[in-house]
Design an enzyme around this catalytic site. Structure first.
Site, PDB file in Angstrom:
ATOM      1  N   CYS A 253      40.111  35.539  51.795  1.00 55.27           N
ATOM      2  CA  CYS A 253      40.674  35.251  53.106  1.00 55.27           C
ATOM      3  C   CYS A 253      41.498  36.452  53.562  1.00 55.27           C
ATOM      4  CB  CYS A 253      41.548  34.025  53.140  1.00 55.27           C
ATOM      5  SG  CYS A 253      40.777  32.537  52.524  1.00 55.27           S
TER       6      CYS A 253
ATOM      7  N   ARG B 129      36.984  40.061  53.102  1.00 55.12           N
ATOM      8  CA  ARG B 129      37.854  39.194  52.321  1.00 55.12           C
ATOM      9  C   ARG B 129      37.408  37.739  52.348  1.00 55.12           C
ATOM     10  NH1 ARG B 129      42.387  42.079  50.877  1.00 55.12           N
ATOM     11  NH2 ARG B 129      42.420  40.396  49.420  1.00 55.12           N
TER      12      ARG B 129
ATOM     13  N   TRP C 101      37.585  32.271  53.310  1.00 54.26           N
ATOM     14  CA  TRP C 101      36.697  31.981  52.178  1.00 54.26           C
ATOM     15  C   TRP C 101      37.113  30.606  51.693  1.00 54.26           C
ATOM     16  CZ3 TRP C 101      37.081  30.703  47.036  1.00 54.26           C
ATOM     17  CH2 TRP C 101      35.924  30.852  46.260  1.00 54.26           C
TER      18      TRP C 101
ATOM     19  N   ASN D 223      46.594  32.119  53.140  1.00 60.57           N
ATOM     20  CA  ASN D 223      45.784  32.501  51.985  1.00 60.57           C
ATOM     21  C   ASN D 223      46.432  31.869  50.773  1.00 60.57           C
ATOM     22  OD1 ASN D 223      44.378  34.129  53.684  1.00 60.57           O
ATOM     23  ND2 ASN D 223      45.118  36.071  52.838  1.00 60.57           N
ATOM     24  N   GLY D 224      45.634  31.338  49.867  1.00 61.05           N
ATOM     25  CA  GLY D 224      46.206  30.717  48.666  1.00 61.05           C
ATOM     26  C   GLY D 224      45.764  29.276  48.574  1.00 61.05           C
TER      27      GLY D 224
ATOM     28  N   GLU E  15      26.738  44.925  33.520  1.00 59.21           N
ATOM     29  CA  GLU E  15      27.080  45.303  34.885  1.00 59.21           C
ATOM     30  C   GLU E  15      25.821  45.335  35.775  1.00 59.21           C
ATOM     31  OE1 GLU E  15      29.246  45.385  36.964  1.00 59.21           O
ATOM     32  OE2 GLU E  15      28.526  46.774  38.483  1.00 59.21           O
TER      33      GLU E  15
ATOM     34  N   LYS F 123      25.379  43.041  39.130  1.00 61.33           N
ATOM     35  CA  LYS F 123      25.154  43.598  40.470  1.00 61.33           C
ATOM     36  C   LYS F 123      23.938  42.934  41.102  1.00 61.33           C
ATOM     37  CE  LYS F 123      27.874  45.276  41.305  1.00 61.33           C
ATOM     38  NZ  LYS F 123      29.193  45.708  40.924  1.00 61.33           N
TER      39      LYS F 123
ATOM     40  N   GLU G 289      24.712  39.284  42.143  1.00 63.38           N
ATOM     41  CA  GLU G 289      25.610  39.163  43.295  1.00 63.38           C
ATOM     42  C   GLU G 289      24.887  39.301  44.624  1.00 63.38           C
ATOM     43  OE1 GLU G 289      28.689  42.222  42.222  1.00 63.38           O
ATOM     44  OE2 GLU G 289      29.990  40.720  43.132  1.00 63.38           O
TER      45      GLU G 289
ATOM     46  N   HIS H 253      16.747  36.831  18.355  1.00 63.57           N
ATOM     47  CA  HIS H 253      17.464  35.636  17.898  1.00 63.57           C
ATOM     48  C   HIS H 253      17.399  34.508  18.914  1.00 63.57           C
ATOM     49  CE1 HIS H 253      18.902  37.818  14.414  1.00 63.57           C
ATOM     50  NE2 HIS H 253      19.187  38.837  15.226  1.00 63.57           N
TER      51      HIS H 253
ATOM     52  N   LYS I  49      35.515  39.630  48.610  1.00 60.60           N
ATOM     53  CA  LYS I  49      35.811  40.881  47.929  1.00 60.60           C
ATOM     54  C   LYS I  49      36.853  40.719  46.837  1.00 60.60           C
ATOM     55  CE  LYS I  49      35.673  45.278  47.146  1.00 60.60           C
ATOM     56  NZ  LYS I  49      34.634  45.654  46.159  1.00 60.60           N
TER      57      LYS I  49
END
Ligand code: AGP
Length: 610
Positions: free
Chosen positions: A2, A27, A72, A98-99, A484, A488, A491, A507, A605
């Site tokens: 946010c 954000r 968000w 925000n929060g 990584e 990527k 996402e 295994h 983000k």
């Protein structure tokens, strides 16, 4: 997560608020809204992007005070009603937040029992009603009374039709800054929103509030006593924030411009920090002298998501170069297992934004228990940078795309700088120190070479994008690279990508290999090449298509693979070069699927809520 903006001054607020929200859209981007105080309070909010909000704004929206928000979702889906700002029933108060309000359910029930009609599913709406119902005779008093009833975290901005000259803001666990202009003032959750207008900025501390009017700001605590927080000049070049939502390269996605910026950002991370003569590094910001550095018996790295994966690369570097036991752990898990904090452990918090709440709370837990924690942080003056005892700024430049790229390469470089210094106060020889310093100097040019292979990688990405499910595999130094790479791809393509140590395939996961399930294998030219190549044969024998990220020196014999080559550096530094093509791979796969590269679904983000 946010974004908050606010404006008080001589100009019309609405266009400035929309511009600020555009700069903060990374954000959160499921809805956006603004509230403007003119002759009355006017609120416009919309599910969707900031451009949808801009299109929905009334033609006449006069008012020189206002607040805005890009969301968000935490509580309730992305709808017009759930978008911020939230208002009280009479439409006198507007709040952006925000929060998370932890006791929102109890507060909503209490308000409902008192006959208040709640019109959204959000936790934030309660703030507006609580402010409106306060009997205090100042806006500051009303906000403080409302906050006294709230448990949770907030960065908050409030406007009130009855107090049309001001914004009151409050911070507890979610960043808020006040920007000082020429007879105009700005409020934001992030520097990116206001840096085009001013670089004179005050960071609120947790527990602090501020009144912001056109002529200045005053800060105070919840008991209304004044605090001494001052604005100061931030050392930042506004032009590095680019043109807003998109990058500067003819409207290309920000992720693309950020991938291309990597040679320059790595150079900035290195600048002034290499000592060629003694094969070591200068890291003044660490605030640790050689005796203190020698005394550490362990290094524990904490970060989230990709920062955690680079933390794993960093742990390998530290163990190899300094021979100090080191490991990385997801910061989001750390404090929940009541960690043992040791005085001879160096804790390292790694974060692009410097705001990731899980990493910040891990830092606070370590400090509460007396541990020494330093930061590897990109955003100057961010919460983690301020909470740590020192650190290394990454100087990657602003990173806007949700999928992190240039921040990660600079994190790796930051770990290399730290590892060399830790090594050189121990047993790392001058010769090895010099070898690594020279290796670091070669990185920007080598990253540039890898970027030139983009067309080949893009062709492979086109095909990989068709697969529903993929493996990424690597061993030891290559395993975090694989993690990584998978992250990527997940996402920004929404494909299922799973990372495994190559050695673990037999295994269990080998059962999933088939012509429909490609594997991206990290096969550097190192002591494990033969073992890696043997595993490739096992995958090929089961019909699994292979993409191999490797060095030109590696002979793959008769194996039928698609090969992506990166130049060799020193073995210890190779992981970061092996990572760069995986960024291009994910980027081009996302493009091939026609997806929004910079704003992947469900993500934002910075993760500033637990
Ligand atoms: C990276 O591509 C992700 N968007 C995400 O995992 C990110 O690295 C993580 O949330 C940590 O963010 P930070 O570096 O700002 O703390």
């Amino acid at each position: 997560m946010c974004g908050i903006v606010g404006y008080v001054g001589a100009q019309q607020a609405a266009p400035l608020l929309v511009e600020g929200l555009t700069r903060l859209e990374h954000r959160g981007y499921d809805s956006a809204g603004i509230a403007v105080v003119g002759s009355r309070l006017q609120v416009t909010k919309k599910a969707g992007r900031v451009r949808d909000l801009a299109a929905a704004l009334p033609k006449r929206l006069a008012g020189k005070v206002g607040i805005g928000h890009t969301r968000w979702a935490t509580h309730g889906p992305a709808t017009d009603a759930n978008a911020h700002p939230h208002t009280d029933t009479a439409g006198q108060v507007a709040v952006v937040h925000n929060g998370i309000v932890d006791n929102a359910a109890a507060l909503r029930a209490r308000l409902a029992a008192d006959g208040v009609e709640l019109v959204s599913d959000t936790d934030t709406e309660v703030f507006a009603h609580l402010v409106a119902r306060s009997g205090a005779d100042t806006l500051e008093g009303k906000v403080v009374e409302a906050l006294a009833q709230v448990e949770g975290t907030y960065g908050l901005a409030v406007v009130h039709a009855g107090f049309p000259d001001r914004i009151v803001v409050a911070r507890h666990g979610s960043p808020l800054i006040v920007g000082v202009g020429d007879r105009e003032m700005f409020v934001a959750s992030d520097l990116a929103a206001l840096v085009r207008h001013t670089t004179t900025v005050a960071h609120l501390d947790d527990g602090e509030l501020a009144t912001v009017t056109a002529t200045g700001f005053t800060t105070f605590r919840h008991d209304l006593s004044r605090t001494a927080t001052q604005a100061s000049e931030v050392d930042i070049d506004p032009s590095v924030y680019g043109q807003g939502e998109h990058g500067d390269v003819s409207g290309a996605p920000r992720m693309y411009t950020e991938i291309l910026e990597q040679p320059a950002s790595v150079e900035r991370t290195l600048r002034g920090r290499l000592d060629e003569r003694f094969g070591t590094t200068h890291l003044g910001g660490l605030n640790l002298d050689p005796r203190e550095l020698r005394a550490f018996r362990r290094v524990k790295i904490l970060g989230c998501g990709s920062a955690y994966y680079v933390g794993e690369m960093g742990a390998s570097l530290i163990e190899e170069l300094a021979r100090v036991p080191a490991d990385a752990e997801p910061a989001s898990e750390f404090r929940y297992r009541n960690p043992i904090i040791e005085p001879d452990t160096l804790y390292v918090a790694v974060s692009q934004s410097g705001e990731t709440v899980d990493t910040l709370l891990a830092v606070e837990e370590i400090k509460r228990k007396g541990g020494r924690v330093v930061g590897l942080v990109n955003v100057v003056g961010s919460a983690i940078a301020r909470a740590t005892d020192g650190g290394i700024y990454l100087h990657a430049g602003p990173e806007i795309a949700v999928a992190s790229t240039k921040a990660l390469t600079t994190m790796f470089v930051g770990f290399a700088l730290l590892a060399i210094q830790l090594g050189r106060v121990r047993d790392l020889s001058v010769a090895d120190g010099k070898r690594l310093v020279t290796g670091l100097q070669r990185l920007p040019g080598q990253i540039g070479e890898i970027l030139k292979t983009e067309d080949d990688v893009a062709a492979i990405a086109q095909d990989l994008a068709q697969a529903e499910s993929l493996f990424f595999v690597g061993r030891v130094r290559g395993y975090p690279v694989a993690r990584e790479g998978a992250q990527k791809l997940k996402e920004i393509t929404y494909r299922h990508a799973e990372a495994y140590p190559t050695s673990e395939l037999k295994h269990g996961p080998l059962a999933l290999i088939s012509p429909q399930v490609p594997t991206v294998a990290i096969v550097p030219d190192d002591e494990l090449t033969d073992r890696n190549v043997a595993a490739l044969h096992e995958i090929a024998a089961r019909g699994g298509p292979l993409v191999v990220v490797t060095h030109p020196e590696v002979d793959l014999g008769t194996l039928d693979v698609r090969r992506i080559e990166v130049p060799r550096n020193e073995t210890e530094l190779d992981p970061i070069l092996l990572t760069v093509p995986l960024q291009l791979l994910a980027y081009h796969a996302s493009l091939a699927l026609g997806l929004d590269v910079d704003k992947p679904r469900n993500l934002a983000k910075s993760v500033t809520v637990e």
